[in-house]
Design an enzyme around this catalytic site. Structure first.
Site, PDB file in Angstrom:
ATOM      1  N   HIS A  25       0.756  -1.251   0.157  1.00 21.18           N
ATOM      2  CA  HIS A  25       0.104   0.116  -0.121  1.00 21.18           C
ATOM      3  C   HIS A  25       0.828   1.080  -0.231  1.00 21.18           C
ATOM      4  CE1 HIS A  25      -3.979  -2.292   1.618  1.00 21.18           C
ATOM      5  NE2 HIS A  25      -3.613  -2.634   0.425  1.00 21.18           N
ATOM      6  N   GLU A  27       1.298   3.622   2.054  1.00 19.70           N
ATOM      7  CA  GLU A  27       1.793   3.794   3.140  1.00 19.70           C
ATOM      8  C   GLU A  27       3.380   3.318   3.326  1.00 19.70           C
ATOM      9  OE1 GLU A  27      -2.382   3.554   4.438  1.00 19.70           O
ATOM     10  OE2 GLU A  27      -1.205   3.051   2.928  1.00 19.70           O
ATOM     11  N   CYS A  59      -1.413  -1.746   7.482  1.00 17.74           N
ATOM     12  CA  CYS A  59      -0.591  -0.607   7.259  1.00 17.74           C
ATOM     13  C   CYS A  59      -0.776   0.271   8.560  1.00 17.74           C
ATOM     14  CB  CYS A  59      -1.165   0.640   6.364  1.00 17.74           C
ATOM     15  SG  CYS A  59      -1.078  -0.234   4.441  1.00 17.74           S
ATOM     16  N   ARG A 159     -12.704   1.226 -20.737  1.00 20.95           N
ATOM     17  CA  ARG A 159     -13.192  -0.288 -20.534  1.00 20.95           C
ATOM     18  C   ARG A 159     -12.345  -0.796 -19.553  1.00 20.95           C
ATOM     19  NH1 ARG A 159     -15.249  -2.602 -26.321  1.00 20.95           N
ATOM     20  NH2 ARG A 159     -16.899  -1.004 -26.688  1.00 20.95           N
ATOM     21  N   THR A 171     -28.427  -1.519 -29.540  1.00 19.39           N
ATOM     22  CA  THR A 171     -26.861  -1.292 -29.759  1.00 19.39           C
ATOM     23  C   THR A 171     -26.252  -2.345 -30.458  1.00 19.39           C
ATOM     24  OG1 THR A 171     -26.541   0.472 -28.091  1.00 19.39           O
ATOM     25  CG2 THR A 171     -24.674  -0.549 -28.785  1.00 19.39           C
ATOM     26  N   ASP A 175     -24.841  -2.668 -34.206  1.00 19.49           N
ATOM     27  CA  ASP A 175     -23.426  -2.651 -34.257  1.00 19.49           C
ATOM     28  C   ASP A 175     -22.797  -3.790 -34.255  1.00 19.49           C
ATOM     29  OD1 ASP A 175     -23.877   0.337 -34.405  1.00 19.49           O
ATOM     30  OD2 ASP A 175     -23.478   0.577 -32.355  1.00 19.49           O
ATOM     31  N   LEU A 179     -17.721  -5.281 -27.269  1.00 20.85           N
ATOM     32  CA  LEU A 179     -17.800  -4.846 -26.091  1.00 20.85           C
ATOM     33  C   LEU A 179     -16.556  -5.417 -25.019  1.00 20.85           C
ATOM     34  CD1 LEU A 179     -21.363  -5.122 -25.431  1.00 20.85           C
ATOM     35  CD2 LEU A 179     -20.249  -3.140 -26.261  1.00 20.85           C
ATOM     36  N   ARG A 182      -9.385  -4.825 -24.861  1.00 20.44           N
ATOM     37  CA  ARG A 182      -8.583  -5.023 -25.829  1.00 20.44           C
ATOM     38  C   ARG A 182      -6.964  -4.434 -25.569  1.00 20.44           C
ATOM     39  NH1 ARG A 182     -12.474  -2.912 -30.573  1.00 20.44           N
ATOM     40  NH2 ARG A 182     -13.891  -3.864 -29.142  1.00 20.44           N
ATOM     41  N   GLU A 262     -22.462   2.521 -21.966  1.00 21.13           N
ATOM     42  CA  GLU A 262     -22.114   2.919 -23.228  1.00 21.13           C
ATOM     43  C   GLU A 262     -23.132   3.233 -24.275  1.00 21.13           C
ATOM     44  OE1 GLU A 262     -19.128   0.597 -25.366  1.00 21.13           O
ATOM     45  OE2 GLU A 262     -17.483   1.205 -23.823  1.00 21.13           O
TER      46      GLU A 262
END
Length: 344
Positions: A25, A27, A59, A159, A171, A175, A179, A182, A262
């Site tokens: 972490h 700290e 921590c 993403r 959608t 299209d 989704l 990558r 989206e």
């Protein structure tokens, strides 16, 4: 996302930040850099130091062992495993603790982590790309590509930051998107979600050719359609109503912390109307599409009066190639969260 500074005699002697899940972490790095100068120093940290054994040792114990005299934290950690216990352990060891400074700003850094604990639902970002005159497609439905390659790279980076990507069935029908993640910046595939009241998603879509889970929410689980989609690896969930509140409640139970919505316009509009979002991220391209029939980013009935319109706070504006990127939080979000987490 946590940062820490060790200050001694008015000088920063140690810096640290949480670099990766499972790693030390903030700290720990700051104390290591400070070394012996941490004795009697002040530790500034954006989040309450943990006091439990998780992926890393607590921590709070490292802070005590280093001889820190005072800890100034932006806010407490609402995770029940911490939830004030870190502050209590530090005070028990005689360390002075202050909390609450810059709480809203620090909360925005960790909205994906904090929202599930504070709001009882995943953190939600609404994202779209549009022309300068506010269209997300032409009147004929063409939308590839409104944003530039640099703008599309920014969208792919979003993403990588979210557990899940959510779209409506319109959608996927228009299209046939993947989704997917990558860019290789996050570990493993993301969850891909389709809101499909009538279960119209075809099993032959590219969505089912890419590795990773696919979740469909429906109100009408036709046995034949359900069986065909499940054979393609999808999980089909029937809800009394496919709307933001019910979908987010189910995702919360599944352990999803963050969702990137989206599109399309009707889905984005439903989340905006329900105030079921925390952040908005918009890519605006220097294009003029025009046309009364060309769709805008937010469908539905819209807001009748400007006084009722959701506004944004802490907005930032940057450039990606020729495109303008605007990112902001729902007005009041930072203070709402800060009231809960300043000091539990």
């Amino acid at each position: 996302m946590v940062g820490a500074l060790v200050v001694a005699g008015g000088e920063i002697v140690g810096r640290g930040w949480h670099r990766e899940v499972g790693g030390p972490h903030a700290e720990v790095f700051a104390l290591q850099e400070a070394g012996a100068r941490a004795q009697g120093a002040t530790l500034y940290v954006t989040l309450e130091p943990c006091a439990h054994h998780g992926r890393t040792p607590p921590c709070a114990e490292a802070v005590i062992a280093a001889g820190i005299a005072k800890v100034v934290a932006c806010h407490a950690d609402p995770n029940p495993k911490v939830s004030g216990q870190g502050f209590a352990r530090l005070r028990q060891a005689g360390i002075e603790v202050e909390a609450g400074e810059e709480a809203a700003a620090a909360a925005r850094l960790n909205y994906r982590f904090l929202t599930p604990w504070v709001a009882g639902r995943p953190a939600v970002t609404l994202k779209w790309a549009m022309s300068l005159d506010g269209r997300i497609a032409t009147a004929a439905g063409e939308s590839r590509w409104i944003s530039s390659p640099a703008g599309r790279r920014w969208a792919l980076e979003l993403r990588e930051e979210h557990d899940a990507i959510l779209v409506g069935v319109g959608t996927v029908l228009a299209d046939d998107p993947l989704l997917n993640r990558r860019l290789g910046l996050a570990a493993g595939p993301n969850l891909r979600i389709v809101l499909d009241r009538g279960l119209r998603t075809p099993p032959a879509l590219r969505l089912f050719t890419d590795p990773g889970p696919v979740l469909l929410y429906t109100e009408d689980p036709s046995p034949a359609a359900r069986r065909a989609l499940e054979e393609r690896g999808a999980t089909v969930v029937a809800l009394p109503a496919v709307e933001p509140a019910t979908v987010l409640a189910d995702l919360q139970q599944r352990g999803i912390q963050s969702v990137l919505v989206e599109g399309g316009g009707e889905v984005l509009g439903s989340f905006a109307a329900a105030r079921a979002f925390d952040r908005v991220a918009v890519c605006t391209a220097p294009l003029l599409i025009g046309g009364k029939e060309a769709p805008g980013p937010l469908g539905g009935a819209g807001t009748p009066k400007l006084a009722q319109t959701p506004r944004l706070e802490a907005a930032t504006v940057t450039r990606r190639g020729p495109d303008t990127i605007t990112v902001g939080f729902r007005e009041g979000w930072g203070e709402e969260v800060a009231r809960t987490v300043r000091e539990i």
